[in-house]
Design a protein around this motif. Structure first.
Motif, short mmCIF file in Angstrom:
data_model
loop_
_atom_site.label_atom_id
_atom_site.label_comp_id
_atom_site.label_asym_id
_atom_site.label_seq_id
_atom_site.Cartn_x
_atom_site.Cartn_y
_atom_site.Cartn_z
N GLY A 74 5.50 -6.41 -6.98
CA GLY A 74 4.05 -6.52 -6.99
C GLY A 74 3.34 -5.26 -6.53
N GLU A 75 2.03 -5.39 -6.34
CA GLU A 75 1.18 -4.28 -5.90
C GLU A 75 0.98 -4.36 -4.39
N PHE A 76 1.13 -3.24 -3.71
CA PHE A 76 1.06 -3.22 -2.26
C PHE A 76 0.24 -2.03 -1.77
N VAL A 77 -0.35 -2.22 -0.60
CA VAL A 77 -0.97 -1.12 0.14
C VAL A 77 0.05 -0.71 1.21
N LYS A 78 0.44 0.55 1.17
CA LYS A 78 1.48 1.01 2.10
C LYS A 78 0.86 1.85 3.22
N PHE A 79 1.25 1.51 4.45
CA PHE A 79 0.89 2.33 5.61
C PHE A 79 2.19 2.89 6.19
N GLY B 137 4.06 -9.45 3.39
CA GLY B 137 4.49 -8.08 3.14
C GLY B 137 5.91 -7.87 3.62
N PHE B 138 6.29 -6.61 3.74
CA PHE B 138 7.63 -6.30 4.25
C PHE B 138 7.61 -4.93 4.91
N VAL B 139 8.63 -4.69 5.76
CA VAL B 139 8.74 -3.45 6.52
C VAL B 139 9.99 -2.70 6.06
N PHE C 52 4.34 -2.50 4.12
CA PHE C 52 3.86 -2.84 2.78
C PHE C 52 3.07 -4.14 2.87
N LEU C 53 1.79 -4.08 2.50
CA LEU C 53 0.91 -5.26 2.55
C LEU C 53 0.40 -5.55 1.15
#
Length: 870
Positions: free
Chosen positions: A502-507, A554-556, A571-572
């Motif tokens: 999927g689509e994620f916002v990554k920090f 999300g996931f780390v 990843f959110l």
């Protein structure tokens, strides 16, 4: 003469005849007296003798020829019989063989076909001979067969073809051997073919091929490969899946046991070798889980190996075969499960502690607030001490909120959030914490997507990771933060063990510290695990970060190497909404409340007596009449005594088998005119399942007051609940006199009022639709009960009543479907008004007539209802 005639026996006979004739003639002549014409007579005898001789010879020749012809005829007869026997044998072979045999001339016209051909074509030989392929097969098949025939003629030799033919019996596959037929002069005059039906064999081959393909697919999907090892040759044979699992190209593997050991993780190589050799020496099975380092990409993977062994007649090991399965995902899931179980245990512990702590904070805050209001304004020293105490209470409440995050499954207040904006705000706070010796590098993507998160939890996560990075660098180094939009595809899943599509916002946050040792990487998210001393950390920071990211779907991903620093990637999921409006459960829905006080009667239910007193005092100071109860039973006793209770304010977590949700359900069924409000100092997880079991409760939970409840939140919330617009006011006139049906009607009144409240306060569309779904489900159950009662009491208008129920159900379904596609508030208002009018008319109209037919049928009605329940 003998030579001329060429005879042997016949020549001798002719010679004897000639001599005999001459002697006979001569003797006769000598016996006669000589006359003048004696000479003529003598010659006459000679001529007669010769004539006799010729006749004899002729007879002899004829006899010889007859005998010769007889012999030849006999010989021909024998040849014919032999030929006939051969032909019969050949015919038997041709017509009884399982193969098709045919002869075609050079024009492709069939000259001969055997019985098998007739059976396959389902035609007689007379129907086939004289015709060509186009008379039996398609143009495509005819062209293909003609091409094969031409190849035989061109090569002038024997050729073999695999030919697929469609006969009446279906599609058949043949192995056809074709060769030219030649005359004595070498001229080709026909083609002979012998075709063997291999359809069954082809089906078996195809099934085997399909089976092998399915096996290969299954191995690939299950990441399960097979192998075989021969002790004598030392040859190790792998399936394709094993090469894939180990990341080894086929041409890069020498097929030896030692080459296999080279792939095994170095720290586990000796153990694998020992286990394998021990199994061989003891003729035992082999089973072990270990890590490997893929040769092509260097990735570390977990595999499970199992094998068994083959022994010769002397019990000596000769070969082994086994399986290799990639269990990396399983290991990751096990690790996540263990971590989840630890988080669960900590969540249960902290949740219970937080609940009790919130009650204590509520007592302290309530009493401090009361003191502040009764202490004279001139007592500034006392007032100055109360305000810090209240601030400490609020900080304690924030702390319990963080503790409750361990037991939450989802974000408590997830809203569409700009991570860039949040990061800028957080860095303002961090500026005072990070030393001047740490260089901060920030790289933010301009068009960053929104993500649905609890902003407070994300802020805590950033601070936690930043402080950990500071400690890892001992206050000196570079700290980099980055935001980016990323799309995780199938191909990228292998890069991130815990990834999702999927689509994620990554920090990302990267430090230049010493990195994390490999042997403890798997422990860093465990609650209370820390490498710091007891005086420097609790070990909850990374656990809370991990829990927050997991709750947010999300996931780390962690990257770390000793001496080169550590990078955390969070990843959110990208938000599906573009809004950013946040709603707090502890805020009243109306922004301005003109008068929070009132004179209504409120029943407060809480097992914490001191907190019960604080809340009661606050409400009494606001002008309300208050009844207090410490248990569910005590609360129901007060209600059953006939007190005019307007609102029940109850804690959810109560001692005993029943809790505040059970109390709410009882009140809805028995006293629909009474308003309800819930409070809790616990995590929402404790009643998540209860919401699924009873969707009606979802409405109340949407208005939940989280403990501790400050006075400036409590009083407006109570006022709003009391002032909420209702659709239907319950009246005993609506009762039909049948207890179960009256209880149903009361619940329907509550649901209708909840719908009206949702409309008036413009609650989220999903909340409204949830109440609507609950109404439909409960109404359907009520209609069934009502119809069972009508059947039991032989109600004459049952069919008409049932049709009205069906029409209403269809109307609600159509409305729900339409509103799911278009959120039109005007339509919602009209629909609720329709339901209100329908309910009142139906309950006060048709439902009232049922009681007239129930007299003397009470037992039948009760039995029918019990039967329906079971």
């Amino acid at each position: 003469m003998l030579v001329v005639f060429g005879w042997r026996g016949e020549g001798v006979k002719a010679l004897i005849l000639l001599v005999f004739t001459l002697l006979t003639g001569r003797t006769a002549a000598a016996a006669e007296p000589l006359q003048d014409d004696s000479f003529n007579i003598e010659w006459g005898f000679i001529v007669a003798s010769l004539l006799i001789f010729v006749l004899g010879i002729t007879w002899i020749v004829i006899q010889s020829r007859v005998r010769k012809l007889t012999e030849e005829l006999e010989e021909q007869r024998l040849i014919c019989e032999e030929l006939k026997s051969s032909e019969e044998k050949l015919s038997a072979i041709i017509h009884n063989t399982s193969s098709i045999i045919f002869v075609k001339d050079l024009a492709g016209i069939y000259q001969l076909v055997n019985k098998r051909f007739e059976q396959a074509a389902n035609k007689t030989a007379e129907e086939i001979v004289g015709k060509s392929n186009i008379d039996f097969f398609s143009e495509e098949t005819t062209a293909r067969l003609k091409l094969n025939d031409q190849m035989v003629l061109d090569k002038d030799g024997v050729l073999e073809f695999e030919e697929t033919i469609f006969f009446d019996g279906g599609i058949k596959t043949y192995i056809a051997t074709k060769f030219p037929l030649k005359r004595e002069n070498g001229e080709t005059y026909a083609i002979c073919g012998i075709a063997t039906d291999i359809t069954a064999r082809k089906q078996i081959e195809e099934a085997l091929s399909e089976s092998q393909s399915m096996l290969a697919d299954a191995e690939r999907i299950a990441r399960l490969g097979s192998w075989r090892f021969d002790r004598e040759s030392k040859e190790l044979v792998w399936s394709d899946a094993v090469y894939e699992i180990f990341g080894i190209p086929k041409d890069d593997f020498d097929g030896s046991y030692d080459d296999f050991l080279g792939v095994v993780y170095p720290d586990e190589r000796d153990q694998v070798d020992h286990e394998y050799r021990d199994a061989v020496e003891n003729d035992d099975t082999f089973g072990i889980e270990h890590r490997i380092i893929r040769r092509n990409d260097g990735a570390v993977r977990w595999v499970r190996e199992k094998s068994t062994y083959n022994l010769d007649e002397n019990g000596r090991f000769v070969s082994a075969h086994g399986t290799v399965q990639d269990i990396t995902e399983q290991k990751n899931l096990e690790r996540q499960l263990v971590r989840s179980q630890k988080m669960e245990a900590v969540g249960q512990l902290t949740g219970g502690v937080a609940h009790d702590f919130n009650n204590l904070l509520g007592i302290v805050e309530g009493n401090l607030d009361l003191l502040r209001r009764i202490i004279p304004a001139e007592e500034t020293k006392l007032l100055d001490r109360i305000d810090p105490a209240l601030r400490a209470v609020r900080r304690g409440a924030d702390l319990t909120k963080k503790l409750l995050s361990f037991s939450r499954r989802k974000p408590q207040a997830a809203t569409p959030t700009s991570l860039n904006d949040l990061l800028q705000e957080t860095l303002t706070l961090l500026g005072k914490t990070l030393t001047d010796s740490i260089t901060l590098n920030l790289n933010q993507q301009d068009d960053l997507w929104l993500t649905d998160i609890d902003a407070g939890d994300m802020e805590d996560a950033i601070i936690n990771l930043a402080l950990n990075a500071r400690d890892a660098m001992d206050g000196y180094g570079n700290l980099s933060m980055e935001t980016a939009n990323v799309v995780i595809s199938e191909a990228e899943l292998s890069q991130y063990p815990d990834a999702k599509l999927g689509e994620f916002v990554k920090f990302s946050i990267q430090d230049t510290g010493g990195g994390i040792a490999k042997e403890i990487v798997h422990q860093i998210y465990d609650p209370f695990f820390t490498t710091k001393g007891n005086e420097k950390g609790t070990g909850l920071g990374l656990s809370m970060v991990y829990g927050f990211i997991s709750r947010s779907n999300g996931f780390v991903h962690l990257e770390t190497e000793r001496g080169k620093g550590t990078t955390f990637h969070l990843f959110l999921p990208r938000s599906k909404s573009r809004g950013s409006q946040e709603k707090s459960l502890n805020r009243p829905h109306n922004d301005v409340v003109s008068d929070h006080k009132g004179t209504e009667t409120i029943l407060v239910v809480d097992d914490e007596i001191d907190l019960l007193e604080v809340i009661s005092s606050e409400l009494e100071n606001a002008g309300y009449k208050v009844f207090k109860a410490c248990s569910i039973d005590e609360a129901m006793e007060i209600l059953d005594q006939g007190e005019a209770i307007n609102l029940v304010l109850t804690d959810i977590v109560m001692p005993g088998k029943e809790d505040g949700l059970d109390l709410a359900a009882k009140v809805m069924r028995k006293y629909p005119e009474v308003r309800l409000m819930l409070t809790s100092g616990y995590s929402e997880k404790i009643f998540t399942l209860r919401v699924k079991e009873n969707p009606v409760i979802a409405y109340l939970l949407n208005h939940l007051l989280s403990k501790p409840v400050p006075r400036d939140v409590l009083i407006p919330a109570v006022r709003q609940a009391l002032d909420a617009v209702i659709a239907v006011q319950w009246s005993e006139k609506m009762a039909v006199g049948i207890q179960k049906l009256d209880e149903d009607h009361k619940v329907l009144v509550t649901l209708l009022n909840q719908l009206m409240d949702a409309v008036q306060n413009r609650l989220e569309h999903k909340v409204f639709m949830g109440i609507c779904d609950s109404l439909l489900v409960y109404a359907n159950s009520h209609f069934k009960r009502e119809e069972v009662v009508m059947e039991a009491c032989e109600y004459p208008h049952l069919d008409n009543h049932r049709k009205i129920h069906e029409l209403l159900g269809a109307r609600v379904l159509a409305f729900s479907k339409g509103l799911s596609e278009n959120e039109d508030h005007k339509v919602v208002v009209e629909f609720v008004e329709f339901l209100r009018e329908w309910f009142i008319d139906h309950t006060l109209g048709m439902d009232q007539t049922i009681i007239d037919y129930t007299e003397g049928k009470e037992e039948a009605i009760e039995a029918a209802l019990e039967s329906l329940e079971t």
